[in-house]
Design a protein around this motif. Structure first.
Motif, PDB file in Angstrom:
ATOM      1  N   ILE A 458       0.921  -1.142   0.059  1.00  0.00           N
ATOM      2  CA  ILE A 458       0.019  -0.018  -0.101  1.00  0.00           C
ATOM      3  C   ILE A 458       0.911   1.027  -0.091  1.00  0.00           C
ATOM      4  N   VAL A 459       1.959   1.031   0.968  1.00  0.00           N
ATOM      5  CA  VAL A 459       2.886   2.385   1.056  1.00  0.00           C
ATOM      6  C   VAL A 459       3.478   2.544  -0.548  1.00  0.00           C
ATOM      7  N   ALA A 460       3.998   1.588  -1.265  1.00  0.00           N
ATOM      8  CA  ALA A 460       4.444   1.748  -2.344  1.00  0.00           C
ATOM      9  C   ALA A 460       3.559   2.014  -3.456  1.00  0.00           C
ATOM     10  N   TRP A 461       2.356   1.724  -3.521  1.00  0.00           N
ATOM     11  CA  TRP A 461       1.382   2.075  -4.382  1.00  0.00           C
ATOM     12  C   TRP A 461       1.164   3.553  -4.494  1.00  0.00           C
ATOM     13  N   ARG A 462       1.090   4.017  -3.045  1.00  0.00           N
ATOM     14  CA  ARG A 462       0.698   5.402  -2.873  1.00  0.00           C
ATOM     15  C   ARG A 462       1.935   6.453  -2.833  1.00  0.00           C
ATOM     16  N   TYR A 463       3.107   6.045  -2.880  1.00  0.00           N
ATOM     17  CA  TYR A 463       4.221   6.982  -2.632  1.00  0.00           C
ATOM     18  C   TYR A 463       5.494   6.471  -3.455  1.00  0.00           C
ATOM     19  N   GLY A 464       5.338   5.316  -4.207  1.00  0.00           N
ATOM     20  CA  GLY A 464       6.594   5.154  -5.052  1.00  0.00           C
ATOM     21  C   GLY A 464       7.091   6.005  -6.049  1.00  0.00           C
ATOM     22  N   VAL A 465       8.085   5.753  -6.602  1.00  0.00           N
ATOM     23  CA  VAL A 465       8.535   6.572  -7.896  1.00  0.00           C
ATOM     24  C   VAL A 465       8.380   5.823  -9.059  1.00  0.00           C
ATOM     25  N   ASP A 466       7.831   6.533 -10.205  1.00  0.00           N
ATOM     26  CA  ASP A 466       7.750   5.960 -11.375  1.00  0.00           C
ATOM     27  C   ASP A 466       8.963   5.896 -12.332  1.00  0.00           C
ATOM     28  N   ALA A 467       9.830   4.992 -11.945  1.00  0.00           N
ATOM     29  CA  ALA A 467      11.012   4.961 -12.382  1.00  0.00           C
ATOM     30  C   ALA A 467      11.332   4.309 -13.853  1.00  0.00           C
ATOM     31  N   GLU A 468      10.119   3.904 -14.208  1.00  0.00           N
ATOM     32  CA  GLU A 468      10.219   2.873 -15.347  1.00  0.00           C
ATOM     33  C   GLU A 468      10.551   3.676 -16.776  1.00  0.00           C
ATOM     34  N   ARG A 469      11.770   2.869 -17.378  1.00  0.00           N
ATOM     35  CA  ARG A 469      12.121   3.841 -18.510  1.00  0.00           C
ATOM     36  C   ARG A 469      12.881   4.963 -18.495  1.00  0.00           C
ATOM     37  N   ARG A 470      13.267   5.299 -17.362  1.00  0.00           N
ATOM     38  CA  ARG A 470      13.884   6.577 -17.120  1.00  0.00           C
ATOM     39  C   ARG A 470      15.470   6.291 -16.711  1.00  0.00           C
ATOM     40  N   SER A 471      16.320   7.286 -17.217  1.00  0.00           N
ATOM     41  CA  SER A 471      17.667   6.991 -16.736  1.00  0.00           C
ATOM     42  C   SER A 471      17.672   7.219 -15.220  1.00  0.00           C
ATOM     43  N   LEU A 472      19.046   6.542 -14.824  1.00  0.00           N
ATOM     44  CA  LEU A 472      19.365   6.740 -13.496  1.00  0.00           C
ATOM     45  C   LEU A 472      19.289   8.189 -13.156  1.00  0.00           C
ATOM     46  N   GLU A 473      20.054   8.999 -13.846  1.00  0.00           N
ATOM     47  CA  GLU A 473      20.166  10.326 -13.710  1.00  0.00           C
ATOM     48  C   GLU A 473      18.958  11.277 -13.597  1.00  0.00           C
ATOM     49  N   GLU A 474      18.008  10.990 -14.518  1.00  0.00           N
ATOM     50  CA  GLU A 474      16.649  11.344 -14.444  1.00  0.00           C
ATOM     51  C   GLU A 474      15.902  11.155 -13.236  1.00  0.00           C
ATOM     52  N   ILE A 475      15.868   9.676 -12.837  1.00  0.00           N
ATOM     53  CA  ILE A 475      15.293   9.501 -11.646  1.00  0.00           C
ATOM     54  C   ILE A 475      16.029  10.384 -10.095  1.00  0.00           C
ATOM     55  N   ALA A 476      17.159  10.319 -10.475  1.00  0.00           N
ATOM     56  CA  ALA A 476      17.774  10.988  -9.220  1.00  0.00           C
ATOM     57  C   ALA A 476      17.482  12.609  -9.077  1.00  0.00           C
ATOM     58  N   ALA A 477      17.172  13.154 -10.260  1.00  0.00           N
ATOM     59  CA  ALA A 477      16.985  14.725 -10.425  1.00  0.00           C
ATOM     60  C   ALA A 477      15.522  14.803 -10.076  1.00  0.00           C
ATOM     61  N   MET A 478      14.800  13.996 -10.087  1.00  0.00           N
ATOM     62  CA  MET A 478      13.132  14.121  -9.912  1.00  0.00           C
ATOM     63  C   MET A 478      12.928  14.891  -8.499  1.00  0.00           C
ATOM     64  N   HIS A 479      12.370  16.125  -8.571  1.00  0.00           N
ATOM     65  CA  HIS A 479      12.102  16.664  -7.364  1.00  0.00           C
ATOM     66  C   HIS A 479      13.215  17.035  -6.359  1.00  0.00           C
ATOM     67  N   ASP A 480      14.364  16.965  -6.904  1.00  0.00           N
ATOM     68  CA  ASP A 480      15.561  17.156  -6.196  1.00  0.00           C
ATOM     69  C   ASP A 480      16.253  18.194  -6.255  1.00  0.00           C
ATOM     70  N   GLY A 481      17.036  18.718  -5.331  1.00  0.00           N
ATOM     71  CA  GLY A 481      18.128  19.869  -5.600  1.00  0.00           C
ATOM     72  C   GLY A 481      19.557  19.309  -6.284  1.00  0.00           C
ATOM     73  N   PRO A 482      20.443  20.208  -6.199  1.00  0.00           N
ATOM     74  CA  PRO A 482      21.777  19.905  -6.658  1.00  0.00           C
ATOM     75  C   PRO A 482      22.278  18.489  -5.941  1.00  0.00           C
ATOM     76  N   PRO A 483      23.228  18.038  -6.886  1.00  0.00           N
ATOM     77  CA  PRO A 483      23.922  16.558  -6.263  1.00  0.00           C
ATOM     78  C   PRO A 483      24.521  16.799  -4.871  1.00  0.00           C
ATOM     79  N   VAL A 484      24.463  15.926  -4.139  1.00  0.00           N
ATOM     80  CA  VAL A 484      24.847  15.716  -2.689  1.00  0.00           C
ATOM     81  C   VAL A 484      26.732  15.811  -2.688  1.00  0.00           C
ATOM     82  N   ARG A 485      26.806  16.731  -1.639  1.00  0.00           N
ATOM     83  CA  ARG A 485      28.279  16.953  -1.569  1.00  0.00           C
ATOM     84  C   ARG A 485      28.962  16.432  -0.207  1.00  0.00           C
TER      85      ARG A 485
END
Length: 485
Positions: A458-485
């Motif tokens: 239930i948690v995954a259905w409600r809050y999971g990420v739609d990561a299918e067919r996206r590059s890893l870089e695109e997924i990491a950048a979704m709703h995120d700020g600059p890269p972690v330092r």
């Protein structure tokens, strides 16, 4: 820490490493990578099944004379080693690279497995199980990172699920070995269990020779300022694939080219997990904890259930793993493509929810005495057809939704916390429940496991990420700020 050298300037429309890797057609090179690295799950399945199949054998006075609780405790100790190994080697995989770590962890696994064959008693056996788990835990972090960074985005879901499902090929191999080696006409119980662990070590040595040819992740190299080396590795990969398929399609410049960076501090990692990506963290934790309890509770003690409640002879226990393993292998293979087409959230929620319902129904039938040994094995096979795809998707989720610079550590943290909370106690608890001889107590344990995976779905259905067919870089950048330092 000295900052890495800057990447050379690229034209604004230059394709990134992600674009170039993701546009590659599936090839023999991809198969070699998947087999060389994915064998970690086969080895894990072999280890777990050997102990599961040999659990009742190890209770004999002429072997190790373990109690049912000690058999369950050995499973928990193996899990504890895997937790420590994931934490230790996951951090090193982000710092030193994927390849160094997936070679080192396999060497550790090999040595510990060989040593297990010479156990004189529970204490030595338990120590060997801990160090074997240490190697396997490190494998999970380094290999999940490497595979996701080398496999094209369009098939990442099905490939990841199939690889994680290959655990059950190892399970079938372990069951077959146990069945063969415990036969009195071959070696028998006294020596057969020792030979099983020895042969597991031999298999690991063979895989170590194959794995040496797998390259370092070009993504990791570029992220650590080693752009020239990343280009050389990627060019060799492209040349190998082109030799099989002919001229490669032109990559589209869609993925952003991230700047190089060092390994983030633990404080920075905590900021990402607990603040910037806290929703992803909550989903990952729910998935990992629930599947760990679900799997480890049942599988580490299935031999005890068969011998204690159904009177299956200890030498025949391994036969019952084959339908169980078949369901677990077929689930990820047949359902995996849907994780790329229907989407992650839908399929994760569906497989988690249905596997929980199926386990609850199986527990009710077990309590009511409606199953014999064969029926119990077939019921488990049906349950884990769904649960295997669900559990594999937990590892996929953790490995693809966090930034590259902390990916291996994120995998190790969630594996460690999830497995520690959900998996360490489960075999011990279920060993004690089975030793009580109460069907009601065991069925109640099944009910707890079912409720946990349904809630996680239930948690995954409600809050999971739609990561299918996206590059890893695109997924990491979704709703995120600059890269972690």
């Amino acid at each position: 820490m000295t900052p890495p050298a800057p990447l050379p300037l690229l034209p604004p429309d230059a394709p990134s490493i992600a674009d170039r890797l993701d546009r590659l057609p599936w090839s023999r090179w991809h198969w070699r990578v998947v087999i060389a690295l994915g064998i970690a799950w086969v080895l894990d399945g072999l280890e777990v099944t050997l102990v599961g199949s040999l659990g009742s054998v190890l209770e004999r006075g002429d072997t190790l004379a373990l109690t049912a609780t000690q058999v369950g405790a050995a499973g928990s100790i193996y899990i504890a080693g895997a937790v420590v190994g994931a934490l230790l080697f996951g951090r090193l995989a982000d710092r030193l690279g994927r390849k160094k770590l997936f070679l080192l962890t396999l060497v550790l696994y090999t040595a510990a497995t060989f040593a297990t064959a010479f156990s004189p008693g529970f204490a030595f056996f338990a120590v060997c199980r801990f160090f074997t788990g240490l190697g396997i835990g490190g494998e999970y972090a380094a290999i999940n990172s490497a595979i996701d960074e080398l496999v094209p985005a369009r098939v990442r879901g099905r490939v990841s699920l199939a690889i994680n499902g290959s655990f059950w090929l190892g399970a079938a191999l372990g069951a077959g070995l146990a069945l063969l080696l415990l036969d009195p006409r071959v070696l028998g119980p006294v020596w057969g269990w020792r030979a099983g662990f020895g042969l597991g070590g031999v298999l690991a040595v063979a895989i170590l020779l194959v794995r040496r040819d797998v390259p370092e992740s070009p993504r990791w190299l570029a992220a650590h300022g080693r752009a020239d080396e990343a280009e050389r590795v990627l060019a060799r990969i492209e040349a190998t694939v082109a030799a099989e398929h002919g001229p490669l399609p032109a990559p589209a410049a869609t993925a952003a080219v991230p700047p190089p960076h060092g390994v983030p501090t633990l404080r920075a990692v905590a900021g990402v997990l607990l603040h910037r990506m806290r929703r992803r963290s909550a989903v990952a934790l729910a998935l990992m904890v629930s599947q760990a309890f679900f799997y480890n509770a049942i599988f580490f003690t299935y031999a005890l259930v068969l011998t204690r409640f159904y009177g299956v002879p200890e030498s025949r226990v391994a036969l019952y793993i084959f339908p169980f393993a078949l369901g677990n292998v077929l689930g990820p293979l047949l359902l995996g493509p849907l994780f790329d087409s229907w989407g992650r959230r839908r399929m994760i929620g569906l497989t988690y929810g249905l596997s929980g319902v199926a386990l609850a129904a199986t527990g009710a039938a077990f309590l009511g005495g409606g199953l014999d040994a064969r029926g119990q094995a077939l019921a488990w096979s049906a349950v884990f057809f769904l649960a295997s795809a669900a559990a594999s998707s937990a590892y996929l989720t953790v490995s693809e939704v966090f930034p590259l610079e902390m990916r291996a550590l994120a995998i190790s943290l969630f594996y460690a916390v999830g497995t520690g909370a959900g998996g360490f106690a489960a075999p011990w608890i279920f060993g004690a429940l089975i030793e009580s001889g109460s069907r009601g107590a065991v069925a109640a344990g099944y009910g707890v496991g079912a409720a946990m995976v349904i809630a996680a779905g239930i948690v995954a259905w409600r809050y999971g990420v739609d990561a299918e067919r996206r590059s890893l870089e695109e997924i990491a950048a979704m709703h995120d700020g600059p890269p972690v330092r």
